[in-house]
Enzyme design. Sequence first.
Site, mmCIF file in Angstrom:
data_model
loop_
_atom_site.group_PDB
_atom_site.id
_atom_site.type_symbol
_atom_site.label_atom_id
_atom_site.label_comp_id
_atom_site.label_asym_id
_atom_site.label_seq_id
_atom_site.Cartn_x
_atom_site.Cartn_y
_atom_site.Cartn_z
ATOM 1 N N LYS A 19 61.297 44.096 81.196
ATOM 2 C CA LYS A 19 62.642 43.516 81.375
ATOM 3 C C LYS A 19 63.777 44.508 81.116
ATOM 4 O O LYS A 19 64.808 44.450 81.769
ATOM 5 C CB LYS A 19 62.806 42.281 80.473
ATOM 6 C CG LYS A 19 61.907 41.119 80.893
ATOM 7 C CD LYS A 19 62.124 39.898 80.032
ATOM 8 C CE LYS A 19 61.105 38.818 80.361
ATOM 9 N NZ LYS A 19 61.317 37.579 79.620
ATOM 10 N N ARG A 30 58.386 39.445 61.568
ATOM 11 C CA ARG A 30 57.386 40.194 60.809
ATOM 12 C C ARG A 30 57.963 41.546 60.374
ATOM 13 O O ARG A 30 57.824 41.953 59.235
ATOM 14 C CB ARG A 30 56.159 40.387 61.720
ATOM 15 C CG ARG A 30 55.077 41.218 61.167
ATOM 16 C CD ARG A 30 53.905 41.225 62.107
ATOM 17 N NE ARG A 30 54.173 41.945 63.374
ATOM 18 C CZ ARG A 30 53.280 42.161 64.310
ATOM 19 N NH1 ARG A 30 52.048 41.708 64.155
ATOM 20 N NH2 ARG A 30 53.591 42.806 65.419
ATOM 21 N N SER A 47 53.667 31.732 87.446
ATOM 22 C CA SER A 47 54.873 31.717 88.287
ATOM 23 C C SER A 47 54.546 31.645 89.778
ATOM 24 O O SER A 47 55.223 30.919 90.515
ATOM 25 C CB SER A 47 55.742 32.944 87.995
ATOM 26 O OG SER A 47 56.329 32.810 86.738
ATOM 27 N N SER A 76 49.889 34.956 84.946
ATOM 28 C CA SER A 76 51.160 34.256 85.189
ATOM 29 C C SER A 76 50.980 33.042 86.101
ATOM 30 O O SER A 76 50.300 33.107 87.135
ATOM 31 C CB SER A 76 52.163 35.206 85.833
ATOM 32 O OG SER A 76 53.316 34.482 86.212
ATOM 33 N N GLY A 111 62.109 40.474 73.073
ATOM 34 C CA GLY A 111 62.991 40.201 74.203
ATOM 35 C C GLY A 111 63.424 38.756 74.325
ATOM 36 O O GLY A 111 64.605 38.463 74.564
ATOM 37 N N ASN A 122 65.418 39.356 83.702
ATOM 38 C CA ASN A 122 64.160 38.710 84.128
ATOM 39 C C ASN A 122 64.218 38.299 85.588
ATOM 40 O O ASN A 122 63.256 37.737 86.102
ATOM 41 C CB ASN A 122 63.809 37.508 83.238
ATOM 42 C CG ASN A 122 64.570 36.257 83.618
ATOM 43 O OD1 ASN A 122 65.669 36.330 84.164
ATOM 44 N ND2 ASN A 122 63.996 35.096 83.342
HETATM 45 P P1 NDP Z 1 58.111 40.940 72.748
HETATM 46 O O1 NDP Z 1 56.896 41.804 72.916
HETATM 47 O O2 NDP Z 1 59.443 41.502 73.118
HETATM 48 O O3 NDP Z 1 58.232 40.491 71.189
HETATM 49 C C1 NDP Z 1 57.113 40.069 70.490
HETATM 50 C C2 NDP Z 1 57.519 39.540 69.105
HETATM 51 O O4 NDP Z 1 56.359 38.920 68.543
HETATM 52 C C3 NDP Z 1 58.012 40.578 68.106
HETATM 53 O O5 NDP Z 1 59.026 40.018 67.317
HETATM 54 C C4 NDP Z 1 56.742 40.838 67.261
HETATM 55 O O6 NDP Z 1 57.037 41.213 65.928
HETATM 56 C C5 NDP Z 1 56.139 39.452 67.241
HETATM 57 N N1 NDP Z 1 54.700 39.440 67.002
HETATM 58 C C6 NDP Z 1 53.713 39.854 67.831
HETATM 59 N N2 NDP Z 1 52.510 39.616 67.283
HETATM 60 C C7 NDP Z 1 52.745 39.025 66.071
HETATM 61 C C8 NDP Z 1 51.898 38.552 65.040
HETATM 62 N N3 NDP Z 1 50.563 38.625 65.134
HETATM 63 N N4 NDP Z 1 52.455 38.017 63.948
HETATM 64 C C9 NDP Z 1 53.805 37.940 63.836
HETATM 65 N N5 NDP Z 1 54.669 38.374 64.780
HETATM 66 C C10 NDP Z 1 54.135 38.920 65.896
HETATM 67 O O7 NDP Z 1 57.791 39.606 73.535
HETATM 68 P P2 NDP Z 1 58.828 38.549 74.183
HETATM 69 O O8 NDP Z 1 59.846 38.155 73.192
HETATM 70 O O9 NDP Z 1 59.308 39.042 75.497
HETATM 71 O O10 NDP Z 1 57.851 37.311 74.463
HETATM 72 C C11 NDP Z 1 57.257 36.630 73.375
HETATM 73 C C12 NDP Z 1 56.371 35.520 73.884
HETATM 74 O O11 NDP Z 1 57.117 34.533 74.547
HETATM 75 C C13 NDP Z 1 55.336 36.046 74.884
HETATM 76 O O12 NDP Z 1 54.099 35.490 74.494
HETATM 77 C C14 NDP Z 1 55.795 35.499 76.200
HETATM 78 O O13 NDP Z 1 54.688 35.198 77.029
HETATM 79 C C15 NDP Z 1 56.516 34.218 75.785
HETATM 80 N N6 NDP Z 1 57.563 33.859 76.751
HETATM 81 C C16 NDP Z 1 57.423 32.693 77.454
HETATM 82 C C17 NDP Z 1 58.376 32.320 78.381
HETATM 83 C C18 NDP Z 1 58.180 31.067 79.163
HETATM 84 O O14 NDP Z 1 58.727 30.962 80.254
HETATM 85 N N7 NDP Z 1 57.446 30.098 78.659
HETATM 86 C C19 NDP Z 1 59.590 33.125 78.635
HETATM 87 C C20 NDP Z 1 59.666 34.315 77.815
HETATM 88 C C21 NDP Z 1 58.667 34.644 76.918
HETATM 89 P P3 NDP Z 1 57.228 42.763 65.475
HETATM 90 O O15 NDP Z 1 58.655 43.105 65.768
HETATM 91 O O16 NDP Z 1 56.928 42.730 64.020
HETATM 92 O O17 NDP Z 1 56.243 43.555 66.274
#
Ligand code: NDP
Length: 278
Positions: free
Chosen positions: A90, A171, A41, A39, A150, A111
């Site tokens: 979260k 997916r 942050s 991170s 999330g 968050n």
């Molecule tokens: P979650 O773990 O809640 O969700 C992950 C999602 O990604 C799901 O929809 C999952 O699909 C999908 N996924 C994971 N791997 C693959 C793949 N290989 N191919 C297709 N789909 C995939 O994560 P968050 O939503 O909390 O966070 C997502 C990303 O956003 C993280 O990398 C996080 O670091 C980033 N983020 C960045 C922030 C910033 O401040 N820049 C703020 C918040 C998040 P499925 O349902 O099919 O498993």
Amino acid sequence: LELPRPKILRVSDGELSAVDWQNAPKAEFGVIGDPVSHSRSPKMHEAAYRSLGLPYSYLAIHVPVGEVEPALDHLKAIGYRGLNVTVPNKVSALQWSTKPDAVATRIGAANTLDLTSGRCTNTDGSGFLDTLSDLNLPSGARVHILGSGGSARALAATLPAAGYDVAIWNRTRTSAEKLKEEFPLSEVLETPSLDCDLLVNTTSAGLTGDRLPIDWSGANNLIAYDLVYGSTPFLEEADRHGLQTVDGKGLLVAQGARSFYWWLGFDPPRQVMLEAIQ
Ligand code: NDP
């Protein structure tokens, strides 16, 4: 109880690492997650404190799934004032809070926590909106969200209310359908279509270097936005097809700045925060 100030893992010492919650030294702020050592942050918040002359520390604290409640109780007891929360904690953070605000409740995840009062909020959706103001999107712009985890929930709870026309692809289709039941989204897409003004990748595919099943051949005049910061296969492909790209650094700053304001009541210097994470 006066515990020693942190001697290890200080970002100002040039390190980027995390401490286990049981061994966390006394500090005022931090971010909990698993993994969390990557991170940026701490670097970002400590740069803001330094530029404002504030005597605070902000640490990355490793909290595995299932340990959020004891970890938060412990960090509160040793004097932590506020915490950011990242994957996968979260939802548990929201459950720990005794006073979630309307935003966190609607998103179903927190968050940002105020440990002293037990309040919590979620700044991911509003922070994302902040970052759109520079992109000159047309009003009522069509947004396609890829993913339904999330962060997709935060966008689904925020963008339609701000006037965007939002469709979603994931997916695992069933979880995208669940989101459409909860929030006013226009459509669940069969494939990640490029027929939109803004294509937002909220999946964590970029973290593992995975490619999404996108046919980029029809790419035309849309903006590709990845919440992950730095280069990802998604942004590289978009760039190769001549599209404008945006990575997650701006969002990191915007959600962090909103958390800072929520804790302290005044705005931090966003440019200083951005420079700290470049
Ligand atoms: P979650 O773990 O809640 O969700 C992950 C999602 O990604 C799901 O929809 C999952 O699909 C999908 N996924 C994971 N791997 C693959 C793949 N290989 N191919 C297709 N789909 C995939 O994560 P968050 O939503 O909390 O966070 C997502 C990303 O956003 C993280 O990398 C996080 O670091 C980033 N983020 C960045 C922030 C910033 O401040 N820049 C703020 C918040 C998040 P499925 O349902 O099919 O498993």
